[in-house]
Design a protein around this motif. Structure first.
Motif, PDB file in Angstrom:
ATOM      1  N   ASN A 129       0.829  -1.216   0.000  1.00  0.00           N
ATOM      2  CA  ASN A 129       0.000   0.000   0.000  1.00  0.00           C
ATOM      3  C   ASN A 129       0.857   1.256   0.000  1.00  0.00           C
ATOM      4  OD1 ASN A 129      -2.371  -1.450  -0.044  1.00  0.00           O
ATOM      5  ND2 ASN A 129      -2.724  -1.294   2.151  1.00  0.00           N
ATOM      6  N   ALA A 130       1.954   1.242   0.755  1.00  0.00           N
ATOM      7  CA  ALA A 130       2.844   2.406   0.787  1.00  0.00           C
ATOM      8  C   ALA A 130       3.465   2.654  -0.590  1.00  0.00           C
ATOM      9  CB  ALA A 130       3.935   2.204   1.829  1.00  0.00           C
ATOM     10  N   LEU A 131       3.894   1.582  -1.245  1.00  0.00           N
ATOM     11  CA  LEU A 131       4.483   1.719  -2.580  1.00  0.00           C
ATOM     12  C   LEU A 131       3.447   2.215  -3.592  1.00  0.00           C
ATOM     13  CD1 LEU A 131       6.614  -1.534  -2.560  1.00  0.00           C
ATOM     14  CD2 LEU A 131       7.510   0.822  -2.652  1.00  0.00           C
ATOM     15  N   GLU A 132       2.247   1.655  -3.509  1.00  0.00           N
ATOM     16  CA  GLU A 132       1.199   2.079  -4.437  1.00  0.00           C
ATOM     17  C   GLU A 132       0.851   3.550  -4.234  1.00  0.00           C
ATOM     18  OE1 GLU A 132      -2.922   0.619  -6.457  1.00  0.00           O
ATOM     19  OE2 GLU A 132      -2.420  -0.224  -4.509  1.00  0.00           O
ATOM     20  N   CYS A 133       0.814   3.978  -2.996  1.00  0.00           N
ATOM     21  CA  CYS A 133       0.500   5.375  -2.696  1.00  0.00           C
ATOM     22  C   CYS A 133       1.584   6.305  -3.254  1.00  0.00           C
ATOM     23  CB  CYS A 133       0.351   5.555  -1.187  1.00  0.00           C
ATOM     24  SG  CYS A 133      -0.379   7.125  -0.723  1.00  0.00           S
ATOM     25  N   ALA A 134       2.827   5.849  -3.282  1.00  0.00           N
ATOM     26  CA  ALA A 134       3.915   6.674  -3.824  1.00  0.00           C
ATOM     27  C   ALA A 134       3.758   6.905  -5.318  1.00  0.00           C
ATOM     28  CB  ALA A 134       5.266   6.026  -3.543  1.00  0.00           C
ATOM     29  N   ILE A 135       3.211   5.912  -6.017  1.00  0.00           N
ATOM     30  CA  ILE A 135       3.069   6.073  -7.467  1.00  0.00           C
ATOM     31  C   ILE A 135       1.641   6.421  -7.899  1.00  0.00           C
ATOM     32  CG2 ILE A 135       5.023   4.594  -8.004  1.00  0.00           C
ATOM     33  CD1 ILE A 135       2.968   2.427  -8.802  1.00  0.00           C
ATOM     34  N   ARG A 136       0.688   6.251  -6.984  1.00  0.00           N
ATOM     35  CA  ARG A 136      -0.700   6.590  -7.324  1.00  0.00           C
ATOM     36  C   ARG A 136      -1.473   6.903  -6.048  1.00  0.00           C
ATOM     37  NH1 ARG A 136      -2.117   2.499 -10.556  1.00  0.00           N
ATOM     38  NH2 ARG A 136      -2.850   1.224  -8.846  1.00  0.00           N
ATOM     39  N   ASP A 137      -1.275   8.102  -5.517  1.00  0.00           N
ATOM     40  CA  ASP A 137      -1.965   8.549  -4.305  1.00  0.00           C
ATOM     41  C   ASP A 137      -3.295   9.170  -4.718  1.00  0.00           C
ATOM     42  OD1 ASP A 137      -2.918   9.722  -2.005  1.00  0.00           O
ATOM     43  OD2 ASP A 137      -1.008  10.648  -1.461  1.00  0.00           O
ATOM     44  N   GLU A 138      -4.374   8.439  -4.512  1.00  0.00           N
ATOM     45  CA  GLU A 138      -5.694   8.881  -4.963  1.00  0.00           C
ATOM     46  C   GLU A 138      -6.487   9.593  -3.873  1.00  0.00           C
ATOM     47  OE1 GLU A 138      -7.576   5.441  -6.716  1.00  0.00           O
ATOM     48  OE2 GLU A 138      -6.481   5.734  -8.587  1.00  0.00           O
ATOM     49  N   THR A 139      -5.819  10.086  -2.831  1.00  0.00           N
ATOM     50  CA  THR A 139      -6.538  10.776  -1.767  1.00  0.00           C
ATOM     51  C   THR A 139      -7.079  12.120  -2.244  1.00  0.00           C
ATOM     52  OG1 THR A 139      -4.480  11.706  -0.888  1.00  0.00           O
ATOM     53  CG2 THR A 139      -5.275   9.649   0.099  1.00  0.00           C
ATOM     54  N   SER A 140      -6.439  12.715  -3.225  1.00  0.00           N
ATOM     55  CA  SER A 140      -6.938  13.951  -3.824  1.00  0.00           C
ATOM     56  C   SER A 140      -6.317  14.090  -5.209  1.00  0.00           C
ATOM     57  CB  SER A 140      -6.563  15.174  -2.976  1.00  0.00           C
ATOM     58  OG  SER A 140      -5.182  15.453  -3.090  1.00  0.00           O
ATOM     59  N   LEU A 141      -6.872  14.980  -5.998  1.00  0.00           N
ATOM     60  CA  LEU A 141      -6.338  15.215  -7.340  1.00  0.00           C
ATOM     61  C   LEU A 141      -4.911  15.761  -7.270  1.00  0.00           C
ATOM     62  CD1 LEU A 141      -7.589  14.663 -10.031  1.00  0.00           C
ATOM     63  CD2 LEU A 141      -8.430  16.986 -10.111  1.00  0.00           C
ATOM     64  N   ASN A 142      -4.649  16.663  -6.317  1.00  0.00           N
ATOM     65  CA  ASN A 142      -3.297  17.202  -6.153  1.00  0.00           C
ATOM     66  C   ASN A 142      -2.322  16.115  -5.721  1.00  0.00           C
ATOM     67  OD1 ASN A 142      -3.888  19.804  -6.935  1.00  0.00           O
ATOM     68  ND2 ASN A 142      -4.354  20.479  -4.863  1.00  0.00           N
ATOM     69  N   ALA A 143      -2.731  15.263  -4.788  1.00  0.00           N
ATOM     70  CA  ALA A 143      -1.860  14.178  -4.327  1.00  0.00           C
ATOM     71  C   ALA A 143      -1.537  13.235  -5.483  1.00  0.00           C
ATOM     72  CB  ALA A 143      -2.509  13.418  -3.182  1.00  0.00           C
ATOM     73  N   LEU A 144      -2.526  12.950  -6.301  1.00  0.00           N
ATOM     74  CA  LEU A 144      -2.309  12.079  -7.454  1.00  0.00           C
ATOM     75  C   LEU A 144      -1.347  12.735  -8.447  1.00  0.00           C
ATOM     76  CD1 LEU A 144      -2.975   9.444  -8.911  1.00  0.00           C
ATOM     77  CD2 LEU A 144      -4.870  10.649 -10.001  1.00  0.00           C
ATOM     78  N   SER A 145      -1.547  14.007  -8.702  1.00  0.00           N
ATOM     79  CA  SER A 145      -0.672  14.718  -9.624  1.00  0.00           C
ATOM     80  C   SER A 145       0.766  14.751  -9.119  1.00  0.00           C
ATOM     81  CB  SER A 145      -1.194  16.138  -9.835  1.00  0.00           C
ATOM     82  OG  SER A 145      -0.374  16.823 -10.758  1.00  0.00           O
ATOM     83  N   ASP A 146       0.935  14.809  -7.798  1.00  0.00           N
ATOM     84  CA  ASP A 146       2.271  14.857  -7.202  1.00  0.00           C
ATOM     85  C   ASP A 146       2.911  13.479  -7.034  1.00  0.00           C
ATOM     86  OD1 ASP A 146       2.104  17.595  -7.034  1.00  0.00           O
ATOM     87  OD2 ASP A 146       1.482  17.613  -4.934  1.00  0.00           O
ATOM     88  N   SER A 147       2.194  12.420  -7.353  1.00  0.00           N
ATOM     89  CA  SER A 147       2.743  11.072  -7.224  1.00  0.00           C
ATOM     90  C   SER A 147       3.878  10.857  -8.224  1.00  0.00           C
ATOM     91  CB  SER A 147       1.648  10.029  -7.489  1.00  0.00           C
ATOM     92  OG  SER A 147       0.629  10.109  -6.533  1.00  0.00           O
ATOM     93  N   ASN A 148       4.646   9.794  -8.007  1.00  0.00           N
ATOM     94  CA  ASN A 148       5.719   9.434  -8.928  1.00  0.00           C
ATOM     95  C   ASN A 148       5.094   8.829 -10.184  1.00  0.00           C
ATOM     96  OD1 ASN A 148       7.641   7.667 -10.291  1.00  0.00           O
ATOM     97  ND2 ASN A 148       9.008   8.114  -8.592  1.00  0.00           N
ATOM     98  N   HIS A 149       5.407   9.407 -11.336  1.00  0.00           N
ATOM     99  CA  HIS A 149       4.849   8.917 -12.598  1.00  0.00           C
ATOM    100  C   HIS A 149       5.913   8.333 -13.505  1.00  0.00           C
ATOM    101  CE1 HIS A 149       1.107  10.786 -11.468  1.00  0.00           C
ATOM    102  NE2 HIS A 149       1.742  11.913 -11.254  1.00  0.00           N
ATOM    103  N   SER A 150       7.156   8.276 -13.025  1.00  0.00           N
ATOM    104  CA  SER A 150       8.244   7.810 -13.879  1.00  0.00           C
ATOM    105  C   SER A 150       8.652   6.369 -13.601  1.00  0.00           C
ATOM    106  CB  SER A 150       9.467   8.719 -13.722  1.00  0.00           C
ATOM    107  OG  SER A 150       9.938   8.700 -12.399  1.00  0.00           O
ATOM    108  N   CYS A 151       8.353   5.839 -12.419  1.00  0.00           N
ATOM    109  CA  CYS A 151       8.865   4.534 -12.020  1.00  0.00           C
ATOM    110  C   CYS A 151       7.828   3.428 -12.179  1.00  0.00           C
ATOM    111  CB  CYS A 151       9.329   4.583 -10.560  1.00  0.00           C
ATOM    112  SG  CYS A 151      10.159   3.079 -10.036  1.00  0.00           S
ATOM    113  N   ARG A 152       8.252   2.346 -12.792  1.00  0.00           N
ATOM    114  CA  ARG A 152       7.427   1.145 -12.883  1.00  0.00           C
ATOM    115  C   ARG A 152       7.949   0.166 -11.843  1.00  0.00           C
ATOM    116  NH1 ARG A 152       6.500  -2.967 -17.955  1.00  0.00           N
ATOM    117  NH2 ARG A 152       4.842  -4.145 -16.943  1.00  0.00           N
ATOM    118  N   ILE A 153       7.098  -0.240 -10.928  1.00  0.00           N
ATOM    119  CA  ILE A 153       7.491  -1.185  -9.882  1.00  0.00           C
ATOM    120  C   ILE A 153       7.024  -2.573 -10.305  1.00  0.00           C
ATOM    121  CG2 ILE A 153       7.349  -1.785  -7.450  1.00  0.00           C
ATOM    122  CD1 ILE A 153       6.653   1.136  -6.874  1.00  0.00           C
ATOM    123  N   ILE A 154       7.965  -3.491 -10.395  1.00  0.00           N
ATOM    124  CA  ILE A 154       7.710  -4.852 -10.861  1.00  0.00           C
ATOM    125  C   ILE A 154       7.696  -5.817  -9.677  1.00  0.00           C
ATOM    126  CG2 ILE A 154       8.627  -6.717 -12.339  1.00  0.00           C
ATOM    127  CD1 ILE A 154       7.773  -4.199 -13.857  1.00  0.00           C
TER     128      ILE A 154
END
Length: 130
Positions: free
Chosen positions: A75-100
């Motif tokens: 959950n912590a890792l997912e929140c780092a790349i897709r924090d859906e708590t708000s639109l701003n939080a989502l926009s500020d998430s990491n969008h460059s890293c793919r976690i395998i």
């Protein structure tokens, strides 16, 4: 140019709470590919790595398959790349890293981080207004 790819696959690494690796990632080095699969990273490590990913925009590939992660770490890792708590939080998430190696929900759709940001925002708005 520095180190861009590092594989520490199947080394039995156990950090014991040491934050050297997350601190390195948070410093936003030129690292593009990091394979940490097959080790003994746990939820505490995942929390530190997730925090590092919030400031890192160079890492494109992180493999955590075969570690000791539970729902808390995932959950912590997912929140780092897709924090859906708000639109701003989502926009500020990491969008460059793919976690395998941690589940399908972590897969990104495109290598371009602006495209990823757009897809994530579109999906959040689609969920909210369905």
């Amino acid at each position: 140019s520095g180190l861009t790819r590092l594989s520490m696959y199947n080394n039995g690494i156990r950090t014991g709470g040491d934050a050297s690796l997350p601190d390195f990632l948070a410093a936003n080095p030129g690292m593009v590919h990091l394979d940490l699969s097959g080790n003994n990273f746990n939820d505490g490590d995942a929390l530190l790595i997730a925090a590092a990913l919030r400031t890192n925009d160079t890492l494109k590939y992180l493999d955590l398959d075969g570690n000791d992660l539970t729902t808390e770490g995932l959950n912590a890792l997912e929140c780092a790349i897709r924090d859906e708590t708000s639109l701003n939080a989502l926009s500020d998430s990491n969008h460059s890293c793919r976690i395998i190696g941690v589940g399908e929900s972590f897969d990104m759709w495109h290598e371009d981080e602006d495209v990823n940001r757009g897809f994530k925002i579109y999906n959040l708005l689609s969920k909210r207004h369905a």
